[in-house]
Scaffold this motif. Structure first.
Motif, PDB file in Angstrom:
ATOM      1  N   MET A 206       7.467  11.307   2.359  1.00  0.00           N
ATOM      2  CA  MET A 206       8.163  10.323   1.531  1.00  0.00           C
ATOM      3  C   MET A 206       9.350   9.719   2.286  1.00  0.00           C
ATOM      4  N   ALA A 207      10.064  10.537   3.040  1.00  0.00           N
ATOM      5  CA  ALA A 207      11.198  10.038   3.825  1.00  0.00           C
ATOM      6  C   ALA A 207      10.725   9.065   4.905  1.00  0.00           C
TER       7      ALA A 207
ATOM      8  N   SER B  44       4.410   5.965  -5.146  1.00  0.00           N
ATOM      9  CA  SER B  44       4.349   6.193  -6.591  1.00  0.00           C
ATOM     10  C   SER B  44       3.458   7.391  -6.910  1.00  0.00           C
ATOM     11  N   LEU B  45       2.317   7.465  -6.246  1.00  0.00           N
ATOM     12  CA  LEU B  45       1.423   8.607  -6.439  1.00  0.00           C
ATOM     13  C   LEU B  45       2.071   9.900  -5.966  1.00  0.00           C
ATOM     14  N   SER B  46       2.800   9.829  -4.856  1.00  0.00           N
ATOM     15  CA  SER B  46       3.433  11.042  -4.328  1.00  0.00           C
ATOM     16  C   SER B  46       4.519  11.556  -5.271  1.00  0.00           C
TER      17      SER B  46
ATOM     18  N   ILE C 207       0.839  -1.206   0.000  1.00  0.00           N
ATOM     19  CA  ILE C 207       0.000   0.000   0.000  1.00  0.00           C
ATOM     20  C   ILE C 207       0.875   1.257   0.000  1.00  0.00           C
ATOM     21  N   ILE C 208       1.904   1.274   0.825  1.00  0.00           N
ATOM     22  CA  ILE C 208       2.790   2.436   0.903  1.00  0.00           C
ATOM     23  C   ILE C 208       3.564   2.601  -0.399  1.00  0.00           C
ATOM     24  N   ALA C 209       3.941   1.511  -1.039  1.00  0.00           N
ATOM     25  CA  ALA C 209       4.643   1.607  -2.332  1.00  0.00           C
ATOM     26  C   ALA C 209       3.748   2.283  -3.375  1.00  0.00           C
ATOM     27  N   ILE C 210       2.466   1.951  -3.383  1.00  0.00           N
ATOM     28  CA  ILE C 210       1.526   2.602  -4.297  1.00  0.00           C
ATOM     29  C   ILE C 210       1.399   4.083  -3.959  1.00  0.00           C
ATOM     30  N   MET C 211       1.303   4.385  -2.664  1.00  0.00           N
ATOM     31  CA  MET C 211       1.210   5.780  -2.236  1.00  0.00           C
ATOM     32  C   MET C 211       2.482   6.556  -2.594  1.00  0.00           C
TER      33      MET C 211
END
Length: 101
Positions: A79-80, A40-42, A34-38
């Motif tokens: 992101m960090a 990518s969107l960020s 889920i965080i990887a998708i987020m």
């Protein structure tokens, strides 16, 4: 960024973190996907605000939009924190599981 901004950002990244319990490996995998998708969107959002900020600076003879600059800082901090969770450097999940601060 002046020195006070550097200290503020450093505190948000490395300051006191909320207590985080360890998740099982299956749940961690789910959160990581889920965080990887987020993330990518960020990156897409960061690209958009970069282009918009450049256009604003081009039109306003070098004057930046402070709200966009602040949003970029907040996005970078998020992101960090997400990268720290993804790489297992931290057990603290980023927003929306914890406060955006």
């Amino acid at each position: 960024m002046d020195r006070n901004d550097d200290d503020r950002v450093n505190g948000r990244l490395h300051g006191d973190q909320p207590e985080a319990g360890k998740d099982g490996m299956a749940m961690r995998l789910l959160y990581m996907v889920i965080i990887a998708i987020m993330l990518s969107l960020s990156q897409t959002v960061l690209t958009l605000i970069t282009v918009i900020q450049f256009v604003i600076m081009l039109v306003n003879t070098g004057q930046r939009n402070q709200r966009l600059a602040d949003f970029g800082t907040d996005l970078g901090i998020w992101m960090a924190k997400a990268a720290r969770y993804q790489s297992a450097a931290s057990e603290v999940k980023p927003w929306p599981w914890t406060d955006l601060d």
